[in-house]
Design an enzyme around this catalytic site. Sequence first.
Site, mmCIF file in Angstrom:
data_model
loop_
_atom_site.group_PDB
_atom_site.id
_atom_site.type_symbol
_atom_site.label_atom_id
_atom_site.label_comp_id
_atom_site.label_asym_id
_atom_site.label_seq_id
_atom_site.Cartn_x
_atom_site.Cartn_y
_atom_site.Cartn_z
ATOM 1 N N HIS A 52 63.326 29.530 71.343
ATOM 2 C CA HIS A 52 63.124 29.426 72.788
ATOM 3 C C HIS A 52 62.274 30.612 73.236
ATOM 4 O O HIS A 52 62.344 31.702 72.648
ATOM 5 C CB HIS A 52 64.464 29.467 73.517
ATOM 6 C CG HIS A 52 65.301 28.254 73.323
ATOM 7 N ND1 HIS A 52 66.261 27.874 74.242
ATOM 8 C CD2 HIS A 52 65.337 27.319 72.339
ATOM 9 C CE1 HIS A 52 66.850 26.767 73.829
ATOM 10 N NE2 HIS A 52 66.319 26.423 72.672
ATOM 11 N N GLU A 54 62.608 32.654 75.644
ATOM 12 C CA GLU A 54 63.400 33.840 75.981
ATOM 13 C C GLU A 54 63.795 34.627 74.730
ATOM 14 O O GLU A 54 63.690 35.856 74.691
ATOM 15 C CB GLU A 54 64.689 33.464 76.721
ATOM 16 C CG GLU A 54 64.484 32.694 77.997
ATOM 17 C CD GLU A 54 64.617 31.196 77.802
ATOM 18 O OE1 GLU A 54 63.919 30.630 76.916
ATOM 19 O OE2 GLU A 54 65.403 30.574 78.529
ATOM 20 N N CYS A 82 69.174 28.522 79.001
ATOM 21 C CA CYS A 82 70.331 27.801 78.483
ATOM 22 C C CYS A 82 71.427 28.808 78.135
ATOM 23 O O CYS A 82 71.232 30.023 78.222
ATOM 24 C CB CYS A 82 69.930 26.985 77.250
ATOM 25 S SG CYS A 82 69.553 27.999 75.795
ATOM 26 N N CYS A 85 70.412 31.363 75.390
ATOM 27 C CA CYS A 85 69.500 32.403 75.867
ATOM 28 C C CYS A 85 70.201 33.355 76.834
ATOM 29 O O CYS A 85 69.947 34.560 76.815
ATOM 30 C CB CYS A 85 68.274 31.769 76.510
ATOM 31 S SG CYS A 85 67.241 30.908 75.296
#
Length: 148
Positions: A52, A54, A82, A85
Amino acid sequence: MTENKFMQKALMQAQVSLRQDEVPIGAVVVKNGKVIARAHNTRNKSKNAVEHAELVAIQRACKKLGDWRLVGCDLYVTLEPCVMCLGACYNARISNVYFGAYDLSGAGCVALSEMIGRTLNHELQLCGGVMEKQCSELLTNYFKSKRN
């Protein structure tokens, strides 16, 4: 507004994802008013579920600072993080998370932040809706193009 300046940089990273046919999500880590790490979503290309934007940005910031603690750092991301993260933000000791679009489809971080925060010894501030329209439109247009 400072938040818009850094969210614009996160949006530029999301555009990189878009050009690579990834879900267009971008993130930057800022310390003392300077971007120290930037990343975009690479899950499809890397075939790695945890790539991801992040997490990649946090990893790069840790490497740059030579520490797993990102005290005094802020994260700007184009979509509400999410749970995975969000947990990384807490564990890295990120001070503030600014995000653009709210994740209406998948239990984003706002609803869970208070619960997670109670289990850790770090306080994290969340601020959603920064350049929300631009961030939301980018994602909406991407998914519309996939359905067509």
